[in-house]
Scaffold this motif. Structure first.
Motif, PDB file in Angstrom:
ATOM      1  N   VAL A  63      -1.202  -4.572  -6.793  1.00 14.09           N
ATOM      2  CA  VAL A  63      -0.707  -4.570  -5.414  1.00 14.09           C
ATOM      3  C   VAL A  63      -1.724  -5.201  -4.469  1.00 14.09           C
ATOM      4  O   VAL A  63      -1.379  -6.008  -3.602  1.00 14.09           O
ATOM      5  CB  VAL A  63      -0.367  -3.131  -4.979  1.00 14.09           C
ATOM      6  CG1 VAL A  63      -0.090  -3.075  -3.481  1.00 14.09           C
ATOM      7  CG2 VAL A  63       0.838  -2.607  -5.751  1.00 14.09           C
ATOM      8  N   GLU A  64      -2.994  -4.860  -4.639  1.00 17.08           N
ATOM      9  CA  GLU A  64      -4.027  -5.359  -3.729  1.00 17.08           C
ATOM     10  C   GLU A  64      -4.182  -6.873  -3.817  1.00 17.08           C
ATOM     11  O   GLU A  64      -4.402  -7.549  -2.805  1.00 17.08           O
ATOM     12  CB  GLU A  64      -5.364  -4.684  -4.040  1.00 17.08           C
ATOM     13  CG  GLU A  64      -6.485  -5.120  -3.107  1.00 17.08           C
ATOM     14  CD  GLU A  64      -7.805  -4.408  -3.395  1.00 17.08           C
ATOM     15  OE1 GLU A  64      -8.819  -4.779  -2.745  1.00 17.08           O
ATOM     16  OE2 GLU A  64      -7.822  -3.497  -4.244  1.00 17.08           O
TER      17      GLU A  64
ATOM     18  N   LEU B 242      -1.843  -0.648 -11.289  1.00 12.55           N
ATOM     19  CA  LEU B 242      -0.924  -0.878 -10.176  1.00 12.55           C
ATOM     20  C   LEU B 242      -1.685  -1.136  -8.876  1.00 12.55           C
ATOM     21  O   LEU B 242      -1.289  -1.993  -8.073  1.00 12.55           O
ATOM     22  CB  LEU B 242       0.008   0.318 -10.005  1.00 12.55           C
ATOM     23  CG  LEU B 242       0.979   0.579 -11.167  1.00 12.55           C
ATOM     24  CD1 LEU B 242       1.846   1.789 -10.861  1.00 12.55           C
ATOM     25  CD2 LEU B 242       1.843  -0.631 -11.436  1.00 12.55           C
TER      26      LEU B 242
END
Length: 302
Positions: free
Chosen positions: A180-181, A176
């Motif tokens: 997200v990054e 995750l």
């Protein structure tokens, strides 16, 4: 019109296998916006692995079309990472040699630090041969290869099934954080629905070879209500499932207007309740959304 770019777009997908009388996928259409973390859910034999293989460019549909990152699956292959359910790895290679192979096959995209972090977190020796690893350890190496590629689209077929709870939690966190990054779109199949609810924001539900639900999880949950009581009249609401509950009954409905709260206890369903109700009643109307915008909902009869 929805201008949000799509990671996956399917139109009328149908797939048949020579050994099966019925198609494994039938007239499947959906749109997955880029940047989503998508739960791909369905019973055994529903077509989850087939759908992922289509997106990875390993299968071709008998009918319909799949678009991946705005182009064909074959053209997008370098920008896609895929972890199959059996996690095929070269058994005679060591862990270190497997990561070197990943670097050689993905020039310009490979991030060794990410792959090494996944492997080292499991205490794997670089000199250990793949054939001597446990199922969970092989899963860790396969995920290291996928994350090291740092793809735009990550396809995971039951990726965490062989891991213990601690390793699942750890690797889900890494997955995750990376997604997200870097804005990675993730499609992850699993049978553990509560686990997906905490990590995913989009849902594709397959049942009987068809798409039963597709869209943002918050939108899909908001489109349903769980009613409990002794009332008789469900009005014009679309009933997904109805069953006895104590001396009354419980119904999962798609409301058509206001719900009579004097006759029913009205609650918001959880993801597992929503999924199970649709799977137990394959004849219930499907709900497919074209984007994250709840105003774009389109109801489709099965």
């Amino acid at each position: 019109m929805n201008e949000e770019p799509a990671a996956l777009e399917a139109s009328g997908l149908t797939v048949r296998y020579p050994w099966s009388r019925e198609p494994v996928l039938r007239d499947c259409s959906f749109r997955l916006p880029a940047g989503r973390i998508c739960a791909l859910v369905g019973p055994n034999g529903a077509g989850k692995s087939t759908l992922l293989a289509l997106a990875a460019g390993l299968l071709r549909p008998a009918e319909g079309q799949m678009r991946v990152l705005g182009t064909t699956p074959a053209t997008a292959r370098a920008r896609v990472a895929y972890v199959a359910q059996d996690k095929p790895l070269h058994p005679h290679l060591t862990v270190a040699a497997t990561l070197r192979l990943g670097a050689e096959m993905n020039p310009g995209r490979w991030h060794h630090e990410v792959a090494l972090r996944v492997v080292e977190a499991g205490g794997l020796s670089p000199s250990a041969r793949i054939r001597g690893l446990s199922g969970g350890q092989r899963t860790r190496v396969a995920l290291a290869l996928a994350l090291g590629k740092r793809s735009e689209l990550l396809l995971l077929d039951e990726p965490l099934s062989e891991l213990d709870p601690r390793a699942r939690h750890e690797l889900t966190g890494i997955l995750l954080a990376e997604a997200v990054e870097h804005g990675t779109t993730v499609v992850m199949s699993s049978h553990v629905v509560p686990e997906l609810e905490n990590s995913c924001d989009h849902l594709l539900l397959l049942g009987g070879g068809r798409i039963r639900l597709a869209g943002g999880i918050e939108d899909l949950l908001a489109a349903h209500r769980l009613l409990t009581g002794v009332g008789e009249d469900l009005g014009t609401h679309t009933v997904i499932e109805e069953r006895a509950s104590g001396r009354g009954r419980t119904a999962l409905v798609r409301p058509a207007g206001a719900v009579d709260s004097g006759s029913w206890l009205v609650e918001n369903p959880g993801l597992e309740e929503l999924v199970l109700a649709h799977l137990r009643n394959p004849g219930a109307p499907a709900l497919i959304t074209g984007s994250a915008d709840p105003m774009s909902r389109q109801e489709a009869a099965a």
